[in-house]
Design an enzyme around this catalytic site. Structure first.
Site, PDB file in Angstrom:
ATOM      1  N   ARG A   9      62.227 -60.131  -5.859  1.00 48.60           N
ATOM      2  CA  ARG A   9      61.237 -60.870  -6.625  1.00 48.60           C
ATOM      3  C   ARG A   9      60.330 -59.878  -7.333  1.00 48.60           C
ATOM      4  NH1 ARG A   9      59.718 -65.584  -2.193  1.00 48.60           N
ATOM      5  NH2 ARG A   9      61.855 -66.358  -2.072  1.00 48.60           N
ATOM      6  N   CYS A  64      68.711 -70.334  -1.455  1.00 50.31           N
ATOM      7  CA  CYS A  64      69.052 -71.752  -1.361  1.00 50.31           C
ATOM      8  C   CYS A  64      70.048 -72.237  -2.419  1.00 50.31           C
ATOM      9  CB  CYS A  64      67.805 -72.637  -1.325  1.00 50.31           C
ATOM     10  SG  CYS A  64      66.346 -71.929  -2.063  1.00 50.31           S
ATOM     11  N   HIS A  81      69.521 -72.962   5.658  1.00 50.62           N
ATOM     12  CA  HIS A  81      69.269 -74.242   5.005  1.00 50.62           C
ATOM     13  C   HIS A  81      69.964 -75.330   5.786  1.00 50.62           C
ATOM     14  CE1 HIS A  81      68.350 -71.263   1.910  1.00 50.62           C
ATOM     15  NE2 HIS A  81      67.359 -72.088   1.679  1.00 50.62           N
ATOM     16  N   LYS A 107      55.224 -77.743   3.367  1.00 57.66           N
ATOM     17  CA  LYS A 107      55.770 -76.757   4.300  1.00 57.66           C
ATOM     18  C   LYS A 107      54.863 -76.526   5.499  1.00 57.66           C
ATOM     19  CE  LYS A 107      53.926 -72.983   1.492  1.00 57.66           C
ATOM     20  NZ  LYS A 107      54.206 -71.735   0.795  1.00 57.66           N
ATOM     21  N   GLN A 145      65.484 -62.165   3.935  1.00 52.06           N
ATOM     22  CA  GLN A 145      65.012 -63.350   4.648  1.00 52.06           C
ATOM     23  C   GLN A 145      66.003 -63.704   5.754  1.00 52.06           C
ATOM     24  OE1 GLN A 145      65.012 -65.953   1.151  1.00 52.06           O
ATOM     25  NE2 GLN A 145      62.794 -66.113   1.356  1.00 52.06           N
ATOM     26  N   ASP A 199      67.198 -66.381   6.536  1.00 55.53           N
ATOM     27  CA  ASP A 199      67.193 -67.680   5.899  1.00 55.53           C
ATOM     28  C   ASP A 199      68.210 -68.644   6.513  1.00 55.53           C
ATOM     29  OD1 ASP A 199      66.162 -69.352   4.029  1.00 55.53           O
ATOM     30  OD2 ASP A 199      66.991 -68.320   2.288  1.00 55.53           O
ATOM     31  N   HIS A 210      64.469 -75.744   4.363  1.00 52.01           N
ATOM     32  CA  HIS A 210      64.545 -74.276   4.324  1.00 52.01           C
ATOM     33  C   HIS A 210      63.786 -73.803   5.550  1.00 52.01           C
ATOM     34  CE1 HIS A 210      64.838 -74.346  -0.257  1.00 52.01           C
ATOM     35  NE2 HIS A 210      64.321 -75.512  -0.004  1.00 52.01           N
TER      36      HIS A 210
END
Length: 646
Positions: free
Chosen positions: A366, A337, A388, A472, A384, A386, A518
């Site tokens: 991570r 992000c 946004h 979320k 991910q 992902d 997200h």
RNA sequence: GCCGAUGUAGCUCAGUUGGCCAGAGCUACUGAUUUGUAAUCAGUGGGUCGGGGGUUCGAAUCCCUCCAUCGGCUCCA
């Protein structure tokens, strides 16, 4: 007299002090034998508790989830009683029922308990169960409770009593064992007919990492031996689906100590599968108005100072990479992000452009605690799917709904029918854990709840489970062994736009702050594929299968024809190969079946002469022969239908 | 990170009171065979017994330590 309403609507007139067991006996002896507990006015109680007011009554048996819980809770007490005979002086923490069985946290002092002790404990439990000891409830004063456990020397129980209110404390006894317990319990131990202890593990007292670690013993019990056998068979079946086992057998992925723990290596077949999934989602996202972007794997420390992640996770993440000359610090990116925020900032935006949807299959790293790593579901490097979404406040709910639709599209295409949507809200008791204003949190939480309701999702609300920057909605599924995993996620974020000072110009020619969402329908490719493997037991749908078709010649003499067929299929974008080995056809079929290849084409003299193939479908057998053009058409039709989500 | 268990060939696993050159099946390789819907036959190769240290005349086996994996706990942007 009191009036008792039964689930079928029938109302019974009974004297004050009648028990649920009395009522069960009045209905039938059989029912009375099977009653484990009762639910009176919504509260689960002992079947032996006297009823003193009007109310609705449901008799709970093994077929009710609450009946099972009570049964297992009582089984935990039974195990405790057995443990006390073998480990005198053993101290007890808590022993609740769980989804499948129960556990008891114990402190056996300096006499460790291992799985080798299970047999004798199980036998003792069964021996005690056969005595059919009644569970006896007794109300005690706080003082008396203290006294009992002080004499027994059980500091954990004292710790628990400390937080209880005088007048609400109860003891339950069966046989020679007495425990502090809220109850309820089954009438007597006699109905526990089958016992199996599953595992021992360490568990912190009261779940606190700093507290003493107790020994947790997991077990499960049943009212019939047959049910235990069935349960164990089910576990065996689940083990066969374990993605770690199938991943190895089907050559999808591997790990290497040299590369590092928690860092999966995708083998060619796994990479193929993963690529199919990526292409599928990319196509759907393009259709839904997403804009692909690409960002690097590292980011300057400043980026994470701005995002706030440095402060929160800096010390607990992989430590920064330093440039040799300037000493600048770069972090492996733990999320995409912040990079995407900088893309948003690369030029000014008008309200007319919003929503803007940046999408990237972004690989992030991570630092997970070593004991946390688990196959592909918990790793240190993962990708991910992902994106946004930057939108105006008035677009949040609509965008949210669109994302839910995309997630549902994905789940449908992959045949995930059982999942729950978990709405994670912040803990109102502990607001300091979160960043952002009250007003923004309330707005975001409302948008999520409404969007989920509008799409009719099967939701559970978890208070206190929100991320630190926003609430979320997570889609949860279970793996083969019943462990729950989060797949897709949608998260509202009012925080990062603030921190990165993101703006757009409104119709009023003033600067406004966009809202960020997200979202990741798969969550991570690694975890999603892990769950997918278990979901289909490695029998991937044709459109995803790394090897769609394998062509098997009856003997080496037909390899030329086999290659001709293979080339034809490959030219139609079908993933086909030839088993050229000098093996008998039975062997080639067996190997292809084990590899779970969806289609086997057997070719010999007859097929070569007629330009046909003999089709064998994985798990189903011979389907007869057809021309290879027709076969190719059939495959392509199937793939096309599935990829469009039908 | 914590508690407990496990770690033998590419894979699945034998090998426990310490004792001849550490075994099997599959895989791989070589040869024979040319096969019709879930395993053709024969031969060959392949192991620092997770790494390191120690005890012992002698260690896969006993002890210590480190690493990884498994089951949980805690954690999960």
């Amino acid at each position: 007299m009191i009036q008792i309403t039964l689930p079928d609507g029938k109302i019974l007139e009974k004297p004050v002090g009648t028990t649920s067991m009395d009522i069960a006996k009045g209905i039938s002896e059989g029912l009375a034998r099977n009653v484990l507990a009762a639910k009176f006015n919504g509260q689960v109680i002992d079947a032996s508790r006297p009823l003193n007011s009007n109310g609705t009554l449901e008799l709970l048996t093994w077929d009710h989830s609450e009946g099972k819980s009570t049964f297992w809770h009582s089984s935990a007490h039974l195990m405790a009683e057995a443990l006390e005979t073998f480990f005198p002086g053993i101290k007890f923490g808590i022993g609740p029922p769980i989804e499948n069985g129960f556990y008891y946290d114990v402190d056996p002092g300096d006499q460790p308990i291992s799985s080798e002790d299970f047999k004798k404990i199980e036998d003792k439990m069964l021996e005690l169960a056969r005595q059919s000891s009644q569970f006896v409830r007794r109300e005690v004063s706080k003082e008396e409770a203290f006294q009992y456990f002080t004499e027994k020397g059980d500091q954990y129980k004292l710790d628990l009593i400390k937080d209880l209110q005088d007048g609400t404390i109860t003891f339950y006894s069966q046989g020679n064992f007495t425990d502090l317990c809220r109850g309820p319990h089954i009438p007597d131990t006699g109905s526990i007919k089958a016992v199996k202890l599953m595992s021992v593990a360490g568990a912190y007292w009261r779940g606190d990492e700093k507290s003493k670690q107790l020994t947790r013993i997991y077990g499960i019990t049943f009212p019939k031996q047959k049910e235990l056998t069935e349960y164990l068979t089910l576990l065996e079946e689940a083990k066969k689906r374990d993605h770690r086992k199938l991943g190895k057998e089907l050559e999808l992925f591997t790990f290497s100590e040299k590369v590092g723990m928690g860092l999966p290596l995708w083998l060619p077949k796994g990479a193929q599968l993963r690529d199919r999934l990526e292409q599928f989602l990319k196509k759907a996202q393009l259709k839904a108005g997403y804009l692909p972007v690409v960002t690097p794997h590292i980011g300057n420390k400043d980026l994470y100072v701005t995002s706030g992640h440095y402060e929160k996770y800096g010390a607990d993440s992989f430590q920064p990479i330093r440039t040799p000359a300037e000493g600048e610090e770069f972090f492996l990116k733990p999320m995409n992000c912040p990079h995407h925020c900088e893309i948003y900032k690369s030029k000014p935006h008008s309200y007319k452009e919003l929503p803007i949807r940046y999408a990237e299959f972004g690989t992030v790293y991570r630092y997970e605690q070593s004991g946390e790593l688990h196959g592909l579901t918990r790793v240190r490097g993962f990708t991910q799917d992902d994106a946004h979404l930057f939108c105006r406040p008035d677009q949040v709910k609509d965008e949210f709904i669109k994302v839910i639709d995309l997630v549902l599209f994905v789940f449908r295409a992959l045949d995930f029918k059982e999942f729950i949507a978990q709405v994670s809200l912040r803990d109102p008791e502990n607001k300091t854990k979160y960043i952002g204003t009250d007003e923004n949190w309330e707005k975001a939480e409302r948008a999520i709840v409404e969007a989920a309701a509008e799409r009719g999702l099967n939701t559970v609300v978890e208070t206190g489970e929100a991320a630190f920057y926003g609430p979320k909605l997570d889609f949860m599924v279970k793996d083969a062994l019943g462990r729950k995993w989060q797949l897709g996620t949608i998260q509202v974020d009012y925080n990062l736009p603030e921190r990165f000072e993101l703006e757009y110009t409104g119709a009023d020619n003033q600067k406004h702050r966009p809202v960020m969402i997200h979202r990741a329908p798969f969550g991570s490719m690694e975890r999603f594929i892990a769950v997918l493997i278990e979901h289909c037991a490695g029998n991937f749908p044709l459109w995803l299968s790394p090897e769609q078709v394998i062509i098997l010649g009856i003997s080496e003499k037909y390899n030329d024809y086999a290659h001709k067929v293979s080339e034809f299929l490959k030219n139609s974008d079908i993933r086909a190969s030839v088993d050229e080995r000098d093996e008998k056809i039975g062997k080639k079929i067996r190997d292809a079946e084990i590899r779970k290849v969806p289609y086997m084409l057997i070719v010999g003299e007859k097929e070569a002469a007629e330009n046909t193939v003999s089709v064998r479908k994985h798990g189903q057998g011979d389907m007869g022969s057809m021309s290879f053009e027709k076969f190719s058409e059939m495959i392509l039709d199937d793939v096309k239908a599935r990829m469009s989500g039908n």
